[in-house]
Motif scaffolding. Structure first.
Motif, PDB file in Angstrom:
ATOM      1  N   ILE A   1       0.824  -1.214   0.000  1.00  0.00           N
ATOM      2  CA  ILE A   1       0.000   0.000   0.000  1.00  0.00           C
ATOM      3  C   ILE A   1       0.855   1.260   0.000  1.00  0.00           C
ATOM      4  O   ILE A   1       0.773   2.094  -0.912  1.00  0.00           O
ATOM      5  CB  ILE A   1      -0.945   0.027   1.230  1.00  0.00           C
ATOM      6  N   LEU A   2       1.679   1.420   1.026  1.00  0.00           N
ATOM      7  CA  LEU A   2       2.390   2.682   1.239  1.00  0.00           C
ATOM      8  C   LEU A   2       3.472   2.928   0.194  1.00  0.00           C
ATOM      9  O   LEU A   2       3.700   4.080  -0.209  1.00  0.00           O
ATOM     10  CB  LEU A   2       2.997   2.696   2.647  1.00  0.00           C
ATOM     11  N   TYR A   3       4.133   1.884  -0.263  1.00  0.00           N
ATOM     12  CA  TYR A   3       5.187   2.038  -1.282  1.00  0.00           C
ATOM     13  C   TYR A   3       4.611   2.611  -2.573  1.00  0.00           C
ATOM     14  O   TYR A   3       5.169   3.521  -3.188  1.00  0.00           O
ATOM     15  CB  TYR A   3       5.848   0.684  -1.544  1.00  0.00           C
TER      16      TYR A   3
ATOM     17  N   SER B   1       1.721   4.260  -2.909  1.00  0.00           N
ATOM     18  CA  SER B   1       1.037   5.536  -2.723  1.00  0.00           C
ATOM     19  C   SER B   1       1.988   6.666  -2.342  1.00  0.00           C
ATOM     20  O   SER B   1       1.553   7.807  -2.134  1.00  0.00           O
ATOM     21  CB  SER B   1      -0.053   5.395  -1.652  1.00  0.00           C
ATOM     22  N   GLY B   2       3.266   6.356  -2.216  1.00  0.00           N
ATOM     23  CA  GLY B   2       4.250   7.394  -1.923  1.00  0.00           C
ATOM     24  C   GLY B   2       4.374   7.755  -0.471  1.00  0.00           C
ATOM     25  O   GLY B   2       4.869   8.847  -0.146  1.00  0.00           O
ATOM     26  N   ASN B   3       3.981   6.884   0.430  1.00  0.00           N
ATOM     27  CA  ASN B   3       3.974   7.195   1.854  1.00  0.00           C
ATOM     28  C   ASN B   3       5.028   6.432   2.642  1.00  0.00           C
ATOM     29  O   ASN B   3       4.866   6.184   3.832  1.00  0.00           O
ATOM     30  CB  ASN B   3       2.584   6.905   2.437  1.00  0.00           C
ATOM     31  N   THR B   4       6.101   6.033   1.965  1.00  0.00           N
ATOM     32  CA  THR B   4       7.249   5.445   2.652  1.00  0.00           C
ATOM     33  C   THR B   4       8.488   6.253   2.285  1.00  0.00           C
ATOM     34  O   THR B   4       8.473   7.085   1.368  1.00  0.00           O
ATOM     35  CB  THR B   4       7.457   3.973   2.239  1.00  0.00           C
ATOM     36  N   GLU B   5       9.565   5.986   2.984  1.00  0.00           N
ATOM     37  CA  GLU B   5      10.801   6.745   2.764  1.00  0.00           C
ATOM     38  C   GLU B   5      11.318   6.557   1.346  1.00  0.00           C
ATOM     39  O   GLU B   5      11.783   7.502   0.703  1.00  0.00           O
ATOM     40  CB  GLU B   5      11.860   6.318   3.785  1.00  0.00           C
ATOM     41  N   HIS B   6      11.292   5.334   0.866  1.00  0.00           N
ATOM     42  CA  HIS B   6      11.764   5.032  -0.493  1.00  0.00           C
ATOM     43  C   HIS B   6      10.568   4.556  -1.320  1.00  0.00           C
ATOM     44  O   HIS B   6      10.465   3.376  -1.680  1.00  0.00           O
ATOM     45  CB  HIS B   6      12.861   3.978  -0.454  1.00  0.00           C
ATOM     46  N   ALA B   7       9.653   5.462  -1.618  1.00  0.00           N
ATOM     47  CA  ALA B   7       8.407   5.118  -2.295  1.00  0.00           C
ATOM     48  C   ALA B   7       8.614   5.005  -3.799  1.00  0.00           C
ATOM     49  O   ALA B   7       9.630   5.437  -4.355  1.00  0.00           O
ATOM     50  CB  ALA B   7       7.341   6.160  -1.987  1.00  0.00           C
ATOM     51  N   TYR B   8       7.600   4.445  -4.453  1.00  0.00           N
ATOM     52  CA  TYR B   8       7.611   4.354  -5.910  1.00  0.00           C
ATOM     53  C   TYR B   8       7.598   5.773  -6.489  1.00  0.00           C
ATOM     54  O   TYR B   8       6.783   6.598  -6.096  1.00  0.00           O
ATOM     55  CB  TYR B   8       6.383   3.583  -6.393  1.00  0.00           C
ATOM     56  N   PRO B   9       8.478   6.062  -7.421  1.00  0.00           N
ATOM     57  CA  PRO B   9       8.566   7.440  -7.935  1.00  0.00           C
ATOM     58  C   PRO B   9       7.392   7.785  -8.856  1.00  0.00           C
ATOM     59  O   PRO B   9       6.758   6.908  -9.442  1.00  0.00           O
ATOM     60  CB  PRO B   9       9.879   7.423  -8.716  1.00  0.00           C
ATOM     61  N   ILE B  10       7.108   9.066  -8.968  1.00  0.00           N
ATOM     62  CA  ILE B  10       6.134   9.539  -9.939  1.00  0.00           C
ATOM     63  C   ILE B  10       6.686   9.257 -11.333  1.00  0.00           C
ATOM     64  O   ILE B  10       7.827   9.599 -11.641  1.00  0.00           O
ATOM     65  CB  ILE B  10       5.873  11.048  -9.752  1.00  0.00           C
ATOM     66  N   SER B  11       5.876   8.613 -12.184  1.00  0.00           N
ATOM     67  CA  SER B  11       6.408   8.201 -13.479  1.00  0.00           C
ATOM     68  C   SER B  11       5.281   8.009 -14.482  1.00  0.00           C
ATOM     69  O   SER B  11       4.101   7.982 -14.133  1.00  0.00           O
ATOM     70  CB  SER B  11       7.202   6.894 -13.329  1.00  0.00           C
TER      71      SER B  11
ATOM     72  N   ILE C   1      10.344  13.840  -8.207  1.00  0.00           N
ATOM     73  CA  ILE C   1       9.435  12.726  -8.510  1.00  0.00           C
ATOM     74  C   ILE C   1       9.311  11.741  -7.352  1.00  0.00           C
ATOM     75  O   ILE C   1       8.458  10.856  -7.389  1.00  0.00           O
ATOM     76  CB  ILE C   1       9.884  11.964  -9.781  1.00  0.00           C
ATOM     77  N   ARG C   2      10.121  11.887  -6.325  1.00  0.00           N
ATOM     78  CA  ARG C   2      10.031  10.994  -5.168  1.00  0.00           C
ATOM     79  C   ARG C   2       9.336  11.645  -3.965  1.00  0.00           C
ATOM     80  O   ARG C   2       9.188  11.013  -2.930  1.00  0.00           O
ATOM     81  CB  ARG C   2      11.425  10.497  -4.751  1.00  0.00           C
ATOM     82  N   GLU C   3       8.915  12.872  -4.110  1.00  0.00           N
ATOM     83  CA  GLU C   3       8.268  13.532  -2.977  1.00  0.00           C
ATOM     84  C   GLU C   3       6.810  13.101  -2.859  1.00  0.00           C
ATOM     85  O   GLU C   3       6.204  12.579  -3.809  1.00  0.00           O
ATOM     86  CB  GLU C   3       8.354  15.046  -3.124  1.00  0.00           C
ATOM     87  N   GLN C   4       6.242  13.326  -1.681  1.00  0.00           N
ATOM     88  CA  GLN C   4       4.847  12.976  -1.437  1.00  0.00           C
ATOM     89  C   GLN C   4       3.930  14.032  -2.032  1.00  0.00           C
ATOM     90  O   GLN C   4       4.274  15.213  -2.103  1.00  0.00           O
ATOM     91  CB  GLN C   4       4.591  12.857   0.065  1.00  0.00           C
TER      92      GLN C   4
END
Length: 233
Positions: A122-124, A126-136, A153-156
């Protein structure tokens, strides 16, 4: 797919586009498992079309357990069952079977390490972890990045806001459409439309997602119209 279509030419076309889709195979080799999901989702829809709803629920539970891409189907799947079946207790039993199959696969991993499970599933994304999936990809997130509104692209970013503002009215409209045009063919269609909007306004909308949507559209195109006479069984 072989048993779904009677016409020989259409049957061969559907089999070719499902099993040997040239756009999906490279991503499958990379490990993007949207194509793998179809091995469970397609039988679930097939048995739903044949009104074998318990067997459909088993495959649907398996599909939900292996890939989040199918999760937006849930409200339409439940609405279809509720509208199609006169015996509502059968609908509840079907959903119970669906939850049981899904839970039997997912819960052991969840209880093993709840935080790690939620971070991964979930969090990876949705961008809510430290090393989340980048915007792409080609969606709303990348548009905001190109406009300079999102610098990194890695910010929340609260993508859930546009998803809710656009997704909820769309969900209501599509369920109403499904109610007026009740068939598995249209179930696939409304799921495809909603998934496109959901993905477009998420952090990512990649090539593999476009291909998965194209396969869903292909299935909807070839899918026979539901025989209304079967609704009473």
């Amino acid at each position: 797919a072989h048993f779904l279509i009677k016409d020989g030419e259409k049957k061969r076309s559907l089999l070719l586009l499902l099993a040997f889709n040239p756009a999906m195979l490279p991503y499958t080799i990379e490990g993007r498992s949207d194509f793998f999901l179809l091995g469970f989702l397609f039988p679930a829809l097939f048995f739903l079309f044949k009104n074998r709803i318990f067997l459909s629920a088993v495959f649907m539970g398996l599909a939900f357990a292996v890939k989040q891409s199918v999760w937006p189907l849930f409200p339409f799947y439940f609405a279809y069952l509720w509208l199609k079946q006169k015996d509502k207790s059968k609908v509840l039993k079907t959903m119970g079977l669906f939850v049981t199959v899904f839970g039997a696969i997912v819960l052991p991993f969840f209880f093993w390490n709840p935080k790690a499970f939620l971070d991964s599933t979930i969090l990876y994304l949705s961008g809510n972890t430290e090393h989340a999936y980048p915007i792409s990809g080609y969606g709303f997130g990348m548009l905001l990045n190109q406009l300079g509104i999102i610098k990194n692209i890695r910010e929340q970013f609260p993508f859930i806001v546009p998803q809710l503002l656009i997704g909820v009215p769309l969900l209501i409209y599509l369920i109403k459409y499904l109610k007026q045009n009740l068939s598995v063919k249209n179930l696939i269609l409304v799921y495809t439309i909603f998934l496109f909007v959901f993905w477009y306004f998420s952090r990512y909308f990649n090539n593999s997602h476009i291909v998965y949507l194209s396969i869903l559209i292909t299935a909807a195109y070839f899918w026979p119209q539901q025989d209304e006479r079967t609704s009473k069984h």
